[in-house]
Write a protein that holds these residues in place. Sequence first.
Motif, PDB file in Angstrom:
ATOM      1  N   LYS A  63     -13.239  21.803   0.351  1.00 50.61           N
ATOM      2  CA  LYS A  63     -14.176  22.532   1.271  1.00 50.61           C
ATOM      3  C   LYS A  63     -13.568  23.913   1.826  1.00 50.61           C
ATOM      4  CE  LYS A  63     -17.412  18.940   3.040  1.00 50.61           C
ATOM      5  NZ  LYS A  63     -16.900  18.195   1.931  1.00 50.61           N
ATOM      6  N   SER A  64     -14.279  25.006   1.849  1.00 50.20           N
ATOM      7  CA  SER A  64     -13.795  26.212   2.097  1.00 50.20           C
ATOM      8  C   SER A  64     -14.537  26.585   3.439  1.00 50.20           C
ATOM      9  CB  SER A  64     -13.698  26.863   1.123  1.00 50.20           C
ATOM     10  OG  SER A  64     -12.805  28.236   1.251  1.00 50.20           O
ATOM     11  N   PRO A  65     -14.236  26.585   4.710  1.00 53.35           N
ATOM     12  CA  PRO A  65     -15.047  26.946   5.651  1.00 53.35           C
ATOM     13  C   PRO A  65     -15.118  28.448   5.706  1.00 53.35           C
ATOM     14  CG  PRO A  65     -13.060  26.007   6.434  1.00 53.35           C
ATOM     15  CD  PRO A  65     -13.033  25.726   4.934  1.00 53.35           C
ATOM     16  N   ASP A  66     -13.913  29.028   5.501  1.00 52.99           N
ATOM     17  CA  ASP A  66     -13.919  30.601   5.332  1.00 52.99           C
ATOM     18  C   ASP A  66     -12.963  31.006   4.204  1.00 52.99           C
ATOM     19  OD1 ASP A  66     -12.402  29.840   8.528  1.00 52.99           O
ATOM     20  OD2 ASP A  66     -11.011  30.759   6.660  1.00 52.99           O
ATOM     21  N   LYS A  67     -12.596  32.220   4.032  1.00 59.35           N
ATOM     22  CA  LYS A  67     -11.888  32.372   2.841  1.00 59.35           C
ATOM     23  C   LYS A  67     -10.548  32.084   3.284  1.00 59.35           C
ATOM     24  CE  LYS A  67     -10.930  37.471   3.103  1.00 59.35           C
ATOM     25  NZ  LYS A  67     -11.187  38.613   2.470  1.00 59.35           N
ATOM     26  N   ALA A  68     -10.016  32.073   4.173  1.00 56.96           N
ATOM     27  CA  ALA A  68      -8.597  31.628   4.799  1.00 56.96           C
ATOM     28  C   ALA A  68      -8.004  30.251   4.667  1.00 56.96           C
ATOM     29  CB  ALA A  68      -8.165  32.206   6.204  1.00 56.96           C
ATOM     30  N   HIS A  69      -9.168  29.467   4.573  1.00 52.77           N
ATOM     31  CA  HIS A  69      -8.953  27.942   4.520  1.00 52.77           C
ATOM     32  C   HIS A  69      -9.490  27.355   3.401  1.00 52.77           C
ATOM     33  CE1 HIS A  69      -8.636  29.106   8.871  1.00 52.77           C
ATOM     34  NE2 HIS A  69      -7.668  28.232   9.018  1.00 52.77           N
ATOM     35  N   LEU A  70      -8.873  26.457   2.705  1.00 54.73           N
ATOM     36  CA  LEU A  70      -9.405  25.423   1.554  1.00 54.73           C
ATOM     37  C   LEU A  70      -8.624  24.107   2.055  1.00 54.73           C
ATOM     38  CD1 LEU A  70     -10.939  25.240  -0.953  1.00 54.73           C
ATOM     39  CD2 LEU A  70      -8.807  25.634  -2.241  1.00 54.73           C
ATOM     40  N   ASN A  71      -9.668  23.258   2.530  1.00 53.39           N
ATOM     41  CA  ASN A  71      -9.012  21.978   2.637  1.00 53.39           C
ATOM     42  C   ASN A  71      -9.439  20.877   1.317  1.00 53.39           C
ATOM     43  OD1 ASN A  71      -8.514  22.730   5.290  1.00 53.39           O
ATOM     44  ND2 ASN A  71     -10.479  22.631   6.205  1.00 53.39           N
ATOM     45  N   LEU A  72      -8.974  19.884   1.382  1.00 54.28           N
ATOM     46  CA  LEU A  72      -9.135  18.890   0.130  1.00 54.28           C
ATOM     47  C   LEU A  72      -9.247  17.451   0.722  1.00 54.28           C
ATOM     48  CD1 LEU A  72      -8.963  18.521  -2.646  1.00 54.28           C
ATOM     49  CD2 LEU A  72      -6.559  17.740  -2.504  1.00 54.28           C
ATOM     50  N   HIS A  73     -10.358  16.996   0.536  1.00 47.65           N
ATOM     51  CA  HIS A  73     -10.550  15.560   1.324  1.00 47.65           C
ATOM     52  C   HIS A  73     -10.489  14.524   0.103  1.00 47.65           C
ATOM     53  CE1 HIS A  73     -11.948  12.883   4.175  1.00 47.65           C
ATOM     54  NE2 HIS A  73     -12.994  12.209   3.316  1.00 47.65           N
ATOM     55  N   ILE A  74     -10.001  13.400   0.246  1.00 47.61           N
ATOM     56  CA  ILE A  74      -9.784  12.571  -1.060  1.00 47.61           C
ATOM     57  C   ILE A  74     -10.459  11.253  -0.276  1.00 47.61           C
ATOM     58  CG2 ILE A  74      -8.409  11.648  -2.607  1.00 47.61           C
ATOM     59  CD1 ILE A  74      -6.240  13.472  -1.891  1.00 47.61           C
ATOM     60  N   ASN A  75     -11.653  10.659  -0.918  1.00 48.92           N
ATOM     61  CA  ASN A  75     -12.027   9.364  -0.556  1.00 48.92           C
ATOM     62  C   ASN A  75     -11.506   8.098  -1.452  1.00 48.92           C
ATOM     63  OD1 ASN A  75     -13.951  10.358   1.348  1.00 48.92           O
ATOM     64  ND2 ASN A  75     -15.281  10.965  -0.212  1.00 48.92           N
ATOM     65  N   SER A  76     -11.417   6.965  -1.027  1.00 43.71           N
ATOM     66  CA  SER A  76     -10.994   5.784  -1.520  1.00 43.71           C
ATOM     67  C   SER A  76      -9.786   6.151  -2.389  1.00 43.71           C
ATOM     68  CB  SER A  76     -12.272   5.385  -2.519  1.00 43.71           C
ATOM     69  OG  SER A  76     -13.404   5.445  -1.820  1.00 43.71           O
ATOM     70  N   LEU A  77      -8.666   6.350  -1.375  1.00 47.35           N
ATOM     71  CA  LEU A  77      -7.169   6.759  -2.444  1.00 47.35           C
ATOM     72  C   LEU A  77      -7.003   5.585  -3.258  1.00 47.35           C
ATOM     73  CD1 LEU A  77      -5.917   8.367   0.495  1.00 47.35           C
ATOM     74  CD2 LEU A  77      -5.705   9.223  -1.813  1.00 47.35           C
ATOM     75  N   GLU A  78      -6.562   5.947  -4.457  1.00 39.23           N
ATOM     76  CA  GLU A  78      -5.993   5.064  -5.452  1.00 39.23           C
ATOM     77  C   GLU A  78      -4.439   5.350  -5.522  1.00 39.23           C
ATOM     78  OE1 GLU A  78      -8.083   5.752  -8.993  1.00 39.23           O
ATOM     79  OE2 GLU A  78      -9.929   4.955  -7.883  1.00 39.23           O
ATOM     80  N   LEU A  79      -3.639   4.323  -6.100  1.00 40.93           N
ATOM     81  CA  LEU A  79      -2.403   4.380  -6.372  1.00 40.93           C
ATOM     82  C   LEU A  79      -1.872   5.643  -7.294  1.00 40.93           C
ATOM     83  CD1 LEU A  79      -1.435   0.877  -7.071  1.00 40.93           C
ATOM     84  CD2 LEU A  79      -1.092   1.997  -4.959  1.00 40.93           C
ATOM     85  N   GLY A  80      -2.815   5.919  -8.112  1.00 38.81           N
ATOM     86  CA  GLY A  80      -2.693   7.075  -9.213  1.00 38.81           C
ATOM     87  C   GLY A  80      -2.994   8.532  -8.513  1.00 38.81           C
ATOM     88  N   ASP A  81      -3.113   8.618  -7.257  1.00 39.77           N
ATOM     89  CA  ASP A  81      -3.310   9.862  -6.444  1.00 39.77           C
ATOM     90  C   ASP A  81      -1.948  10.281  -5.962  1.00 39.77           C
ATOM     91  OD1 ASP A  81      -6.643   8.496  -5.039  1.00 39.77           O
ATOM     92  OD2 ASP A  81      -6.182   9.706  -6.813  1.00 39.77           O
ATOM     93  N   SER A  82      -1.172   9.187  -5.757  1.00 37.70           N
ATOM     94  CA  SER A  82       0.319   9.614  -5.348  1.00 37.70           C
ATOM     95  C   SER A  82       0.689  10.846  -6.083  1.00 37.70           C
ATOM     96  CB  SER A  82       1.254   8.391  -5.633  1.00 37.70           C
ATOM     97  OG  SER A  82       0.844   7.551  -4.673  1.00 37.70           O
ATOM     98  N   ALA A  83       1.007  11.725  -5.182  1.00 39.13           N
ATOM     99  CA  ALA A  83       1.641  13.096  -6.092  1.00 39.13           C
ATOM    100  C   ALA A  83       1.853  14.094  -5.085  1.00 39.13           C
ATOM    101  CB  ALA A  83       0.516  13.589  -7.134  1.00 39.13           C
ATOM    102  N   VAL A  84       2.380  15.054  -5.520  1.00 35.15           N
ATOM    103  CA  VAL A  84       2.598  16.326  -4.283  1.00 35.15           C
ATOM    104  C   VAL A  84       1.376  17.383  -4.716  1.00 35.15           C
ATOM    105  CG1 VAL A  84       3.972  18.367  -3.509  1.00 35.15           C
ATOM    106  CG2 VAL A  84       5.232  16.235  -4.624  1.00 35.15           C
ATOM    107  N   TYR A  85       0.698  17.639  -3.523  1.00 38.88           N
ATOM    108  CA  TYR A  85      -0.379  18.546  -3.748  1.00 38.88           C
ATOM    109  C   TYR A  85      -0.292  19.869  -3.121  1.00 38.88           C
ATOM    110  CZ  TYR A  85      -3.133  14.455  -5.319  1.00 38.88           C
ATOM    111  OH  TYR A  85      -3.519  13.465  -5.625  1.00 38.88           O
TER     112      TYR A  85
END
Lengths: 114, 114
Positions: A67-89
């Motif tokens: 989600k990008s509320p404005d051009k200075a921000h970009l957020n990442l929302h993750i639903n129903s997290l899984e083991l394989g989502d473990s990483a560096v973002y």
Amino acid sequence: DTAVSQTPKYLVTQMGNDKSIKCEQNLGHDTMYWYKQDSKKFLKIMFSYNNKELIINETVPNRFSPKSPDKAHLNLHINSLELGDSAVYFCASSQGQGSQETQYFGPGTRLLVL
Amino acid sequence: AQSVTQLGSHVSVSEGALVLLRCNYSSSVPPYLFWYVQYPNQGLQLLLKYTSAATLVKGINGFEAEFKKSETSFHLTKPSAHMSDAAEYFCAVTHSGGYQKVTFGTGTKLQVIP
């Protein structure tokens, strides 16, 4: 005066939870990105936004929603997290969306799903 | 389609010795090529980039790389390694005319031995 900042720096959570990672850049750039770096250091683009408009959307589970509320921000929302989502973002930004542009990376968010 | 191959996931050099990190690319159109460095627990930082101007590109911290179309290579060199050069190095490719959809190599970890 951090150029690209991310919060939180570390995130430890249980499987099935929903979490968000925030990214802000103060460089005045038009384009922002999310990358995932796995345990083998392989870096893969997930999303890219230019002036709040989605321009790159790689094959990523739809549990991930940027989600990008404005051009200075970009957020990442993750639903129903899984083991394989473990990483560096990593969040990154560039002046424009042209392919010769230098990308500026944030420090990363280390996500561990238990 | 575009890709980069980094030969050697780990490279060890003695302090003061020549650093050579290899990168070969594949691209159906003229490429833009980048080298980024990642220090422990940090984001990526641009070392240098080739965008179809001079084939020998000089970057920060004494690094340089030469674009060789005939060999499809963009190897990174530094005449004399310093302890502070120990990091992970990523070669990346994109191509002119497109969005900034960068494809990264798998990285080479440089160890500098005192």
